[in-house]
Motif scaffolding. Structure first.
Motif, PDB file in Angstrom:
ATOM      1  N   ASP A 114     -32.963  -1.385  16.863  1.00  0.00           N
ATOM      2  CA  ASP A 114     -32.013  -0.785  16.402  1.00  0.00           C
ATOM      3  C   ASP A 114     -32.145  -0.326  15.047  1.00  0.00           C
ATOM      4  O   ASP A 114     -31.641   0.283  14.122  1.00  0.00           O
ATOM      5  N   ARG A 115     -33.251  -0.575  14.677  1.00  0.00           N
ATOM      6  CA  ARG A 115     -33.824   0.115  13.472  1.00  0.00           C
ATOM      7  C   ARG A 115     -34.628   1.850  13.739  1.00  0.00           C
ATOM      8  O   ARG A 115     -35.279   2.014  14.888  1.00  0.00           O
ATOM      9  N   ARG A 116     -34.380   2.556  12.646  1.00  0.00           N
ATOM     10  CA  ARG A 116     -34.286   4.052  12.486  1.00  0.00           C
ATOM     11  C   ARG A 116     -35.302   4.429  11.788  1.00  0.00           C
ATOM     12  O   ARG A 116     -35.594   4.284  10.604  1.00  0.00           O
TER      13      ARG A 116
ATOM     14  N   GLN B 227     -37.017   1.666  17.568  1.00  0.00           N
ATOM     15  CA  GLN B 227     -35.788   1.090  18.086  1.00  0.00           C
ATOM     16  C   GLN B 227     -34.660   0.725  19.085  1.00  0.00           C
ATOM     17  O   GLN B 227     -33.382   0.529  19.587  1.00  0.00           O
TER      18      GLN B 227
ATOM     19  N   LYS C 118     -33.365   2.030  24.922  1.00  0.00           N
ATOM     20  CA  LYS C 118     -33.019   2.074  23.230  1.00  0.00           C
ATOM     21  C   LYS C 118     -34.597   3.037  23.621  1.00  0.00           C
ATOM     22  O   LYS C 118     -34.383   3.851  21.954  1.00  0.00           O
TER      23      LYS C 118
ATOM     24  N   LYS D 112     -33.386  -1.998  26.543  1.00  0.00           N
ATOM     25  CA  LYS D 112     -34.151  -2.128  25.545  1.00  0.00           C
ATOM     26  C   LYS D 112     -35.296  -0.549  25.481  1.00  0.00           C
ATOM     27  O   LYS D 112     -35.462   0.110  24.958  1.00  0.00           O
TER      28      LYS D 112
END
Length: 333
Positions: A98-100, A95, A327, A324
């Motif tokens: 921004d990768r789920r 994440q 997130k 970061k």
């Protein structure tokens, strides 16, 4: 440094014997080897580092003892999101890019070099939420946990600071070039406990999802007899970084790559799941050598500017790392 002091792992990650770092001619050769590694994979393995094996073994034993206690005992030292205290879930590392993905399959425990400061001193480390502003939470069992962690953290910090000097030299800079940006550093020591995988992982669920590190340098201990760390080469080739006895894996993070003006790379890496028949655990302990929270990361001029291309923009280290981290520990979507 002898010609045989640098070897390769899978043709991509060099193994560098740094025993000659106390000699001037040795430092020149080491800086050249480190610079070459940071231009290609952004990863290298060091041996001959001088950290006592007995200290590493004590660190491994104390940390493993903590993680193999009942959950109720570990939960007594749980903290809010961040690299501080115990976390039943180590977060969702992907994440940060921004990768789920589902949450990583590990537990974690962390402490900061700033975690022993007084409340007012920690509160002054940025006017925003940041994990390095939290007080350290030290388990009572095993009895030597706190002393061992603090001794290990101090030893690794000395090593990391000297590696940073060699990095500066590799860039053609004075060895002390970065010192005033690390004289109040907010570094953290984190243990990742990859517990036995009894249940089938969810789709795209790994022990640690693919990510880049956020900051300056990472000095990683990984359990000698357990693999799992992989580094991305090119667009889609994952290379194993096998565990070598008495070694540390070193990689540069996003801020160091930015600092170099793109000369060096912060490379994607991950920790893959074991074979389904393998229900053993694995321990890794990274030391994240992070700049001062208010350090301005001002990129070196590019080697060959491209027409109409904007130069890299400077950032404030703490703001970047806090963004970061938030997130990473945000609830999985």
């Amino acid at each position: 440094m002898s010609p045989n002091s640098v070897t390769m792992v899978d043709g991509y990650v060099p193994v560098i014997d740094i025993a000659a770092r106390h000699d001037e001619s040795g430092r020149a050769a080491l800086a050249e080897a480190i610079g070459r590694a940071c231009r290609t994979s952004g990863f290298f393995v060091i041996v001959g580092h001088g950290i006592p094996s007995a200290l590493i073994e004590r660190m491994h034993t104390a940390t493993t003892t903590f993680f193999t206690q009942p959950d109720a005992e570990k939960d007594r030292f749980a903290s809010r999101p961040g690299f501080s205290g115990f976390r039943r879930s180590g977060g969702t590392t992907a994440q940060s890019l921004d990768r789920r993905t589902p949450p990583d399959l590990c537990e974690s425990f962390g402490a900061h070099v700033t975690g022993e400061l007084g409340d007012r001193e920690r509160e002054a480390l940025g006017d925003y939420w940041a994990t390095w502003k939290l007080a350290n939470l030290w388990p009572r069992t095993p009895a030597d946990f706190k002393d061992t962690w603090q001794e290990y953290m101090a030893a690794i910090h000395v090593l990391a600071a000297d590696l940073l000097h060699l990095c500066a030299r590799a860039l053609g800079l004075a060895e002390d070039h970065f010192d005033d940006r690390f004289d109040r550093h907010v570094s953290s020591l984190v243990a990742n406990f990859y517990y036995p995988q009894v249940d089938e992982p969810l789709p795209n669920q790994l022990r640690r999802g693919a990510h880049t590190d956020f900051g300056g340098l990472t000095v990683l201990y990984q359990q000698d007899d357990k693999g799992g760390l992989q580094v991305l080469q090119g667009e889609d080739t994952w290379r194993d970084v096998r565990a070598i006895p008495d070694s540390f894996v070193i990689n540069i993070g996003d801020l160091m790559a930015l600092w170099t003006g793109g000369r060096w790379v912060s490379t994607m890496h991950r920790v893959v799941n074991p074979e389904r028949a393998d229900t053993s655990s694995r321990l890794s302990i990274p030391f994240f050598f992070q700049p001062n929270h208010d350090a301005e990361i001002d990129p070196l001029p590019p080697l060959s500017p491209v027409a109409n291309q904007q130069p890299p923009q400077s950032v404030i280290a703490g703001e970047w790392m806090a963004m970061k981290t938030q997130k990473l520990f945000a609830p999985a979507q």
